[in-house]
Design an enzyme around this catalytic site. Structure first.
Site, PDB file in Angstrom:
ATOM      1  N   LYS A   1      28.807  -0.729  24.604  1.00  0.00           N
ATOM      2  CA  LYS A   1      28.105  -0.513  23.326  1.00  0.00           C
ATOM      3  C   LYS A   1      29.059  -0.521  22.135  1.00  0.00           C
ATOM      4  CE  LYS A   1      24.355   2.218  25.414  1.00  0.00           C
ATOM      5  NZ  LYS A   1      24.884   2.454  26.787  1.00  0.00           N
TER       6      LYS A   1
ATOM      7  N   ASP B   1      31.709  -1.091  15.540  1.00  0.00           N
ATOM      8  CA  ASP B   1      32.923  -0.927  14.738  1.00  0.00           C
ATOM      9  C   ASP B   1      32.883  -2.000  13.654  1.00  0.00           C
ATOM     10  OD1 ASP B   1      35.647  -0.316  13.966  1.00  0.00           O
ATOM     11  OD2 ASP B   1      35.973   0.445  15.989  1.00  0.00           O
TER      12      ASP B   1
ATOM     13  N   ARG C   1      20.277   5.827  39.505  1.00  0.00           N
ATOM     14  CA  ARG C   1      20.144   6.802  40.579  1.00  0.00           C
ATOM     15  C   ARG C   1      19.157   6.459  41.690  1.00  0.00           C
ATOM     16  NH1 ARG C   1      19.941  11.317  36.060  1.00  0.00           N
ATOM     17  NH2 ARG C   1      19.207   9.434  34.994  1.00  0.00           N
TER      18      ARG C   1
ATOM     19  N   ASP D   1      28.850  -2.270  29.859  1.00  0.00           N
ATOM     20  CA  ASP D   1      27.979  -1.487  28.971  1.00  0.00           C
ATOM     21  C   ASP D   1      28.843  -0.538  28.135  1.00  0.00           C
ATOM     22  OD1 ASP D   1      25.917  -0.041  27.803  1.00  0.00           O
ATOM     23  OD2 ASP D   1      25.404   1.049  29.636  1.00  0.00           O
TER      24      ASP D   1
ATOM     25  N   THR E   1      17.526   5.607  23.758  1.00  0.00           N
ATOM     26  CA  THR E   1      16.290   6.232  24.246  1.00  0.00           C
ATOM     27  C   THR E   1      16.381   7.753  24.242  1.00  0.00           C
ATOM     28  OG1 THR E   1      17.120   5.785  26.454  1.00  0.00           O
ATOM     29  CG2 THR E   1      15.390   4.345  25.660  1.00  0.00           C
TER      30      THR E   1
ATOM     31  N   LYS F   1      26.452  -2.812  36.643  1.00  0.00           N
ATOM     32  CA  LYS F   1      26.670  -2.332  35.274  1.00  0.00           C
ATOM     33  C   LYS F   1      27.778  -1.281  35.283  1.00  0.00           C
ATOM     34  CE  LYS F   1      23.974   0.651  32.813  1.00  0.00           C
ATOM     35  NZ  LYS F   1      24.856   1.589  32.107  1.00  0.00           N
TER      36      LYS F   1
HETATM   37  O1  C5P Z   1      20.144   6.567  36.843  1.00  0.00           O
HETATM   38  P1  C5P Z   1      19.324   5.801  35.853  1.00  0.00           P
HETATM   39  O2  C5P Z   1      18.442   4.746  36.495  1.00  0.00           O
HETATM   40  O3  C5P Z   1      18.567   6.711  34.916  1.00  0.00           O
HETATM   41  O4  C5P Z   1      20.421   5.018  34.984  1.00  0.00           O
HETATM   42  C1  C5P Z   1      20.073   4.299  33.831  1.00  0.00           C
HETATM   43  C2  C5P Z   1      21.289   3.683  33.249  1.00  0.00           C
HETATM   44  O5  C5P Z   1      20.934   3.023  32.033  1.00  0.00           O
HETATM   45  C3  C5P Z   1      22.400   4.654  32.880  1.00  0.00           C
HETATM   46  O6  C5P Z   1      23.642   3.978  33.073  1.00  0.00           O
HETATM   47  C4  C5P Z   1      22.174   4.924  31.412  1.00  0.00           C
HETATM   48  O7  C5P Z   1      23.361   5.262  30.742  1.00  0.00           O
HETATM   49  C5  C5P Z   1      21.681   3.557  30.955  1.00  0.00           C
HETATM   50  N1  C5P Z   1      20.897   3.554  29.723  1.00  0.00           N
HETATM   51  C6  C5P Z   1      19.742   4.316  29.551  1.00  0.00           C
HETATM   52  N2  C5P Z   1      19.042   4.253  28.376  1.00  0.00           N
HETATM   53  C7  C5P Z   1      19.484   3.455  27.370  1.00  0.00           C
HETATM   54  C8  C5P Z   1      20.626   2.676  27.540  1.00  0.00           C
HETATM   55  C9  C5P Z   1      21.309   2.761  28.732  1.00  0.00           C
HETATM   56  O8  C5P Z   1      19.322   5.012  30.468  1.00  0.00           O
HETATM   57  N3  C5P Z   1      18.791   3.353  26.264  1.00  0.00           N
END
Ligand code: C5P
Length: 236
Positions: free
Chosen positions: A59, A62, A207, A57, A116, A30
């Site tokens: 998003k 527009d 992470r 990703d 979220t 991603k």
């Molecule tokens: O590091 P982590 O597992 O928290 O990463 C989650 C990924 O999903 C990040 O790239 C974050 O921007 C993305 N994301 C999120 N919640 C959303 C949409 C995307 O955490 N609603």
């Protein structure tokens, strides 16, 4: 079921170094706004050419014509999946889907419902009425009606999204934390196995893999955990 590794790096070299160690075929990649702005379409194109399936990703949100053009550009880049904001409304969502019909590499187009990071109090301030699950349901419904391929949602909303769009409507879920790992800034987390059991189809994991001392071992452990739950063929 698929595992999507969120490459949230501020340097292209760091992302490249991780990707070089990951086993292709075991996960997807991603690319979000930060890395895309640093590495650009060339970086994404290199990974696509190397056989990686990339979720772009960005998003998009527009006017319909602009989003349609962006989706066509994503299709030309050969990405596997791209996302748009359902808040762009039915005409924008339909334009996004129509833009990629007939493309040589038609990317999946999925909709973001409510971020979220938003709490219920924020919804009122931005003019979205009703409780969170009603807002998510309404926006997920727009994605399904427009013929999108699925939504980004929390695993807690996955079952409701499946009810709206059917089994083939993908539920792409971030906020995944294997037990024993740090939640970081994610407020509502679920383990990989629990998310799949709750109806997620694609798990976005950042992470817990990218910051692990041994990312390949962390990914293998997650695969081992979910393979017990996943009933769908790999790569669905
Ligand atoms: O590091 P982590 O597992 O928290 O990463 C989650 C990924 O999903 C990040 O790239 C974050 O921007 C993305 N994301 C999120 N919640 C959303 C949409 C995307 O955490 N609603």
């Amino acid at each position: 079921m698929s595992l999507i590794i969120a490459l949230d790096f501020d340097e292209v070299a760091a992302a490249e170094a991780l990707v070089a160690t990951l086993p292709p075929g075991e996960c997807r990649l991603k690319v979000g706004k930060e890395l895309f702005l640093r590495g650009g379409p060339e970086m994404v194109g290199r990974w696509v050419a190397a056989g990686w399936e990339v979720f772009l990703d960005l998003k998009f949100h527009d006017i319909p014509n602009t989003v349609a053009g962006a989706c066509r550009a994503a299709a030309d880049l050969g990405v596997w999946m791209v996302n748009v904001h359902t808040l762009g409304g039915p005409a924008m969502l339909a334009a996004a889907r129509e833009a990629v019909e007939g493309a040589r590499h038609r990317p999946l187009i999925i909709g973001v419902t409510v971020l979220t990071s938003h709490r219920e109090a924020d919804l009122e301030r931005i003019g979205l009425n009703g409780p969170m699950d009603a807002a998510v349901g309404r926006l997920g419904g727009l994605a399904a009606e427009a013929g999108l391929d699925g939504v980004v949602c929390s695993a807690r909303e996955a079952a409701a999204m499946r009810a709206l769009g059917g089994d083939g409507f993908r539920r792409v879920t971030p906020g995944i934390r294997p037990s024993g790992t740090d939640a970081g800034d994610q407020a509502r987390v679920m383990t990989p196995a629990a998310a799949l059991a709750a109806g997620a189809t694609d798990l976005v994991i950042g992470r817990p893999v990218t910051r692990a001392a041994d990312p390949v071992a962390a990914l293998a452990a997650i695969r081992a955990e979910v393979e017990g739950v996943a009933s769908r063929p790999r790569g669905w």
